[in-house]
Design a protein around this motif. Structure first.
Motif, PDB file in Angstrom:
ATOM      1  N   SER A  15      35.620  32.547  38.163  1.00 34.57           N
ATOM      2  CA  SER A  15      36.345  33.733  38.645  1.00 34.57           C
ATOM      3  C   SER A  15      35.835  34.173  40.006  1.00 34.57           C
ATOM      4  N   GLY A  16      34.521  34.210  40.160  1.00 29.05           N
ATOM      5  CA  GLY A  16      33.937  34.621  41.429  1.00 29.05           C
ATOM      6  C   GLY A  16      34.241  33.633  42.551  1.00 29.05           C
ATOM      7  N   ILE A  17      34.093  32.353  42.263  1.00 33.18           N
ATOM      8  CA  ILE A  17      34.320  31.336  43.291  1.00 33.18           C
ATOM      9  C   ILE A  17      35.800  31.249  43.651  1.00 33.18           C
ATOM     10  N   ALA A  18      36.675  31.263  42.656  1.00 37.66           N
ATOM     11  CA  ALA A  18      38.124  31.197  42.924  1.00 37.66           C
ATOM     12  C   ALA A  18      38.564  32.382  43.778  1.00 37.66           C
ATOM     13  N   ALA A  19      38.018  33.559  43.510  1.00 40.92           N
ATOM     14  CA  ALA A  19      38.363  34.754  44.288  1.00 40.92           C
ATOM     15  C   ALA A  19      37.965  34.586  45.751  1.00 40.92           C
ATOM     16  N   GLU A  20      36.824  33.949  46.000  1.00 37.96           N
ATOM     17  CA  GLU A  20      36.394  33.701  47.382  1.00 37.96           C
ATOM     18  C   GLU A  20      37.403  32.850  48.149  1.00 37.96           C
ATOM     19  N   TYR A  21      38.102  31.986  47.431  1.00 39.01           N
ATOM     20  CA  TYR A  21      39.070  31.085  48.055  1.00 39.01           C
ATOM     21  C   TYR A  21      40.516  31.546  47.834  1.00 39.01           C
ATOM     22  N   ASP A  22      40.676  32.765  47.321  1.00 33.33           N
ATOM     23  CA  ASP A  22      41.987  33.345  47.074  1.00 33.33           C
ATOM     24  C   ASP A  22      42.844  32.464  46.154  1.00 33.33           C
ATOM     25  N   LEU A  23      42.214  31.946  45.121  1.00 33.59           N
ATOM     26  CA  LEU A  23      42.896  31.111  44.135  1.00 33.59           C
ATOM     27  C   LEU A  23      43.002  31.853  42.807  1.00 33.59           C
ATOM     28  N   PRO A  24      44.092  31.666  42.082  1.00 25.23           N
ATOM     29  CA  PRO A  24      44.185  32.249  40.743  1.00 25.23           C
ATOM     30  C   PRO A  24      43.254  31.493  39.791  1.00 25.23           C
ATOM     31  N   VAL A  25      42.459  32.209  39.046  1.00 22.94           N
ATOM     32  CA  VAL A  25      41.435  31.572  38.221  1.00 22.94           C
ATOM     33  C   VAL A  25      42.026  30.781  37.051  1.00 22.94           C
ATOM     34  N   GLU A  26      43.074  31.269  36.429  1.00 22.68           N
ATOM     35  CA  GLU A  26      43.608  30.623  35.214  1.00 22.68           C
ATOM     36  C   GLU A  26      43.973  29.146  35.418  1.00 22.68           C
ATOM     37  N   PRO A  27      44.782  28.784  36.414  1.00 27.62           N
ATOM     38  CA  PRO A  27      45.103  27.357  36.553  1.00 27.62           C
ATOM     39  C   PRO A  27      43.903  26.506  36.980  1.00 27.62           C
ATOM     40  N   VAL A  28      42.975  27.086  37.727  1.00 27.65           N
ATOM     41  CA  VAL A  28      41.776  26.332  38.110  1.00 27.65           C
ATOM     42  C   VAL A  28      40.916  26.091  36.866  1.00 27.65           C
ATOM     43  N   TYR A  29      40.796  27.113  36.037  1.00 26.44           N
ATOM     44  CA  TYR A  29      40.058  26.979  34.773  1.00 26.44           C
ATOM     45  C   TYR A  29      40.705  25.909  33.888  1.00 26.44           C
ATOM     46  N   GLN A  30      42.029  25.946  33.776  1.00 25.98           N
ATOM     47  CA  GLN A  30      42.738  24.954  32.963  1.00 25.98           C
ATOM     48  C   GLN A  30      42.520  23.543  33.505  1.00 25.98           C
ATOM     49  N   LEU A  31      42.487  23.412  34.821  1.00 32.43           N
ATOM     50  CA  LEU A  31      42.223  22.112  35.434  1.00 32.43           C
ATOM     51  C   LEU A  31      40.825  21.612  35.058  1.00 32.43           C
ATOM     52  N   VAL A  32      39.838  22.481  35.179  1.00 39.50           N
ATOM     53  CA  VAL A  32      38.460  22.097  34.841  1.00 39.50           C
ATOM     54  C   VAL A  32      38.374  21.692  33.369  1.00 39.50           C
ATOM     55  N   MET A  33      39.019  22.446  32.502  1.00 36.49           N
ATOM     56  CA  MET A  33      38.984  22.123  31.075  1.00 36.49           C
ATOM     57  C   MET A  33      39.689  20.791  30.793  1.00 36.49           C
ATOM     58  N   ALA A  34      40.785  20.532  31.500  1.00 39.39           N
ATOM     59  CA  ALA A  34      41.495  19.264  31.318  1.00 39.39           C
ATOM     60  C   ALA A  34      40.656  18.091  31.831  1.00 39.39           C
ATOM     61  N   GLU A  35      39.942  18.316  32.921  1.00 37.07           N
ATOM     62  CA  GLU A  35      39.148  17.239  33.524  1.00 37.07           C
ATOM     63  C   GLU A  35      37.885  16.927  32.730  1.00 37.07           C
ATOM     64  N   SER A  36      37.176  17.965  32.273  1.00 33.25           N
ATOM     65  CA  SER A  36      35.835  17.740  31.725  1.00 33.25           C
ATOM     66  C   SER A  36      35.530  18.479  30.425  1.00 33.25           C
ATOM     67  N   ILE A  37      36.504  19.187  29.882  1.00 32.76           N
ATOM     68  CA  ILE A  37      36.320  20.091  28.740  1.00 32.76           C
ATOM     69  C   ILE A  37      35.134  21.035  28.941  1.00 32.76           C
ATOM     70  N   GLY A  38      34.880  21.379  30.196  1.00 29.92           N
ATOM     71  CA  GLY A  38      33.809  22.327  30.503  1.00 29.92           C
ATOM     72  C   GLY A  38      32.412  21.747  30.458  1.00 29.92           C
ATOM     73  N   ASP A  39      32.302  20.435  30.446  1.00 28.58           N
ATOM     74  CA  ASP A  39      30.996  19.781  30.380  1.00 28.58           C
ATOM     75  C   ASP A  39      30.542  19.399  31.789  1.00 28.58           C
ATOM     76  N   PRO A  40      29.504  20.070  32.304  1.00 24.41           N
ATOM     77  CA  PRO A  40      29.048  19.768  33.664  1.00 24.41           C
ATOM     78  C   PRO A  40      28.433  18.372  33.797  1.00 24.41           C
ATOM     79  N   LEU A  41      28.118  17.737  32.672  1.00 17.53           N
ATOM     80  CA  LEU A  41      27.551  16.387  32.705  1.00 17.53           C
ATOM     81  C   LEU A  41      28.579  15.316  32.365  1.00 17.53           C
ATOM     82  N   ALA A  42      29.853  15.689  32.339  1.00 16.95           N
ATOM     83  CA  ALA A  42      30.915  14.751  31.989  1.00 16.95           C
ATOM     84  C   ALA A  42      30.965  13.589  32.987  1.00 16.95           C
ATOM     85  N   VAL A  43      31.237  12.414  32.442  1.00 21.38           N
ATOM     86  CA  VAL A  43      31.439  11.210  33.244  1.00 21.38           C
ATOM     87  C   VAL A  43      32.737  10.587  32.754  1.00 21.38           C
ATOM     88  N   GLY A  44      33.650  10.323  33.686  1.00 21.73           N
ATOM     89  CA  GLY A  44      34.943   9.758  33.313  1.00 21.73           C
ATOM     90  C   GLY A  44      35.353   8.632  34.237  1.00 21.73           C
TER      91      GLY A  44
END
Length: 127
Positions: A15-44
């Motif tokens: 939320s904080g980072i998206a706001a800095e870039y004037d981005l809506p948080v919801e679709p960015v969050y959904q993208l992150v969840m789709a990409e990595s399910i929220g796992d910062p150590l994900a490898v794909g």
């Protein structure tokens, strides 16, 4: 801390980072969840994509240089804040086409993107 970042922590950080870039948080969050399910150590992608935003290593290095960020691979691709900051910089700059999930986000949620542009992106995506 476990491998998966807490959903609330991820939302707050994003939320904080998206706001800095004037981005809506919801679709960015959904993208992150789709990409990595929220796992910062994900490898794909057979070991090519790393971290929350699933950056390919060459793309990560290129974008970090492009946006003046001094990041090291592979460590910084797994750093939640750094990966999200680079992701948001890229999305705000219109480079969301590097993520299939972003191409699917409706135009009204993406600053500067028209419906026509969304249709063009989707026609090139494997949907």
């Amino acid at each position: 801390m476990t491998d998966a970042i807490c959903t609330l922590t991820l939302w707050a950080l994003l939320s904080g980072i998206a706001a800095e870039y004037d981005l809506p948080v919801e679709p960015v969050y959904q993208l992150v969840m789709a990409e990595s399910i929220g796992d910062p150590l994900a490898v794909g992608d057979n070991g090519k994509a790393l971290g929350l935003a699933q950056f390919h290593q060459d793309t990560f290095k290129w974008m970090a240089r492009l946006y003046g960020m001094v990041y090291r691979l592979p460590d910084d691709a797994y750093d939640s804040e750094k990966a999200l900051r680079l992701l948001c910089a890229a999305l705000a700059d219109g480079r969301g086409g590097h993520w299939t999930g972003w191409r699917r986000v409706p135009s009204q949620f993406v600053p500067g993107r028209s419906e026509e542009h969304t249709s063009e992106l989707q026609s090139h995506a494997c949907i």
